[in-house]
Each structure stands twice: as C-alpha cells, then as structure tokens.
Write a protein that holds these residues in place. Sequence first.
Motif, PDB file in Angstrom:
ATOM      1  N   MET A  69       0.831  -1.200   0.000  1.00 52.73           N
ATOM      2  CA  MET A  69       0.000   0.000   0.000  1.00 52.73           C
ATOM      3  C   MET A  69       0.868   1.254   0.000  1.00 52.73           C
ATOM      4  O   MET A  69       0.556   2.251  -0.676  1.00 52.73           O
ATOM      5  CB  MET A  69      -0.920  -0.022   1.227  1.00 52.73           C
ATOM      6  CG  MET A  69      -2.061   0.967   1.160  1.00 52.73           C
ATOM      7  SD  MET A  69      -3.158   0.649  -0.211  1.00 52.73           S
ATOM      8  CE  MET A  69      -3.332   2.302  -0.855  1.00 52.73           C
ATOM      9  N   ALA A 168      -4.659  -5.641  -5.110  1.00 53.99           N
ATOM     10  CA  ALA A 168      -4.380  -4.382  -4.417  1.00 53.99           C
ATOM     11  C   ALA A 168      -4.229  -3.242  -5.413  1.00 53.99           C
ATOM     12  O   ALA A 168      -4.749  -2.134  -5.203  1.00 53.99           O
ATOM     13  CB  ALA A 168      -3.111  -4.518  -3.572  1.00 53.99           C
ATOM     14  N   MET A 224      -2.970  -3.220   4.586  1.00 55.37           N
ATOM     15  CA  MET A 224      -3.382  -2.062   3.794  1.00 55.37           C
ATOM     16  C   MET A 224      -4.116  -1.039   4.658  1.00 55.37           C
ATOM     17  O   MET A 224      -3.930   0.172   4.516  1.00 55.37           O
ATOM     18  CB  MET A 224      -4.266  -2.517   2.629  1.00 55.37           C
ATOM     19  CG  MET A 224      -3.539  -3.323   1.569  1.00 55.37           C
ATOM     20  SD  MET A 224      -4.647  -3.972   0.277  1.00 55.37           S
ATOM     21  CE  MET A 224      -5.211  -2.452  -0.496  1.00 55.37           C
TER      22      MET A 224
END
Length: 346
Positions: A69, A168, A224
């Motif tokens: 992230m 992601a 995340m």
Amino acid sequence: MVSTLPSAPNDPLFGHNHFTPIRWVLAGLVALGHFWLTTTGYEPFRIHQWTGGYMAVNGFFVLSGLLIMKSLATRNDLKSYAASRLLRIYPALIAIMVAFVLVFSTLFSKPGGLVNLTSPDTWSYALRVLLMGDPQWAPGGIFAGNLEEDFNGPLWTIRYEMAAYVLAALAFFVGLAKRLWTTVLMLMGVAGIYFLAPLLSDVSNLPASIMPLFRLSTCFLLGMTLWHWPAGRRPPWWSIAVIAVLFAIFGAGFLGELLATLLLTGIMLRLGLSRRQFKPLLKLPDYSYGIYIWHYPIIQAVLFLIPGLGPFEVMAISTPLFILFAGLSWHVIEKPALRLKSRVSR
C-alpha cells in the motif's frame, strides 16, 4: 480530496525500520516448523492449534499489505509498481525452478538420473509453478522415501502473494483502496466471509484454494488498512497485552486466528517501527525470501541423503546450507534484480 500519504515525515515506515529482521524471524519460524514436520510429521511449536509457521505466513501477508500500500500510494504509477513486484518475486523463483530441473529432479529422485531432465513432466511442473499454478506436488519420484514426498511446500503462498499484488493495484486505481473507510469495508467483508463461513456451512466441499485466499487476503487487507491509519501502526503495549490475554483465553475458538494475528501484528509494529534504531539490525541483508523458498528443498535433500535424522540433527546440517543459498540468492539474484526497477519502469 483525500491524501494518499497519511503518514508523518518522522514515521519510521518512511525511514529506517526493523522489518528486515522481523522477516528473518518469520522465515525462521516457517523453517523451524518444517524441521519437525519433515521428520516427525508434527509441528510442536503452537499455542492452541495455531502453529508458529502458520502464523508466520499471516505475519508476512500483513507486512506485505502495509508495504505494498505504501508503494502504490507513494508511486501512483502502475508500470513502476508492476516492474517492482515482478522483479521481487520472479528472479529468485526462476532460479529455484532451474535448480529443480537440473539438480533436484536428477540427483534427489528415485530412480532419478538424466531421464528426468528430459521428461515433459519435469518441465511442465517448473512451468506450472512459474505461471502461479499449484506447486504442492512434483513429478519423477522427487525425495521418494522421505516422510514428506514434496519438493517445496512453502511455494504454495507465492501465487496468493501475486494475486494480492494484482488485486491491491486494482483496488487502488479504481479508488477503493485510497481511503481508510473503503479499505476497512473491504477488510470487514473478506474477514467476515473467512471467519463466519465455516460456522454457517460446510466449507470442506469448496475448492482447496478458496479459504486460504480469504485467509491471506484478510491479513493483506489488515496491512493495507494500517497504511491509512498511522496511529494504529503504534499500538500501546497495554492493548497488545489485552489481546494476549484474550488470545490465551479464547484462542482455541473460531476467533482464535483473528486474535493471534492481531497480537502478532501489534508486536511486529512495535518492534519493526520502533523509534529507537539498532544499527546492526538496520544493516541486515534481506535473506528472508531466500530462506523461505530454499529451506524446504534443502531439508528434504538432507533427509534424502541421510535418512532417519531427527529434527535437531537436520536443523544443524541444513540451516547453514539454506542460509548460504539465501545469501547467494540475495546478493547474486534478488538485489541486482531490484536495481533494475527504475530501468524497467523507464
């Protein structure tokens, strides 16, 4: 507009941190369990039913979610992100599959020999692993006679890691992972399915890959979420102690894994993002991926050559070997490959 850089400039996540030694510990826990699993069939390092190796994999995915992230938010460049991820995973993975074809399939199989080198099954297995297929078995009688006749069990997580990278990036670039509340919603949805599905139905009839996908996605999304919640990356020690007590009492129940993962995450964050820096640890090279992918076939090779060893004996013989190979992997393959990131992006 919501900022994608929620961390303060003095956040250790942006400077020197101790995540590399933590990854060493996690990889070591996986290897430690396999010393016993390959010799006795049972991993004794567990609290309730949660083994050290099992929880170490969860810890890897929490850290991965946090750092991935960070990479997405700070770069905001899909091409650079994709190049980084491929260069992190594939060079070392290709190397170990070359070793499988040339060395392990010929010298550590029964009957073995050069016939395995020309066997379509040998090459199709290597290709399947590189294409993120199931690595749980290998052809040609690999490590035949060992208690666990398997080439490299730990590779099963690599395809979930790659899937997490892709999902992601997709969530980030469509906007779902750019805000705390949407990321929390994704975490709650995936975790809810993972923890509640076994209570509501018989999940044993599902494909074998489904529940591990939800398990590791839960851990990845937890990481995340921590990116968007800087305060959560420094939990007070009293809260970690409370979770430890809850885990000791309720850890055998259906929320045991959740409590264990939260406890492990809290400890990793406090130690990994400590504002006190220990210079010897900061200089530690990142052998963790090499340890993770090399320890199992080396343990198996030692047991193939010297049957009947106990866990302490195989530990003493194999540990220097797989750390050596992990070091070679880092200095000769992984680190040079990572230097190519900027060139490949351009």
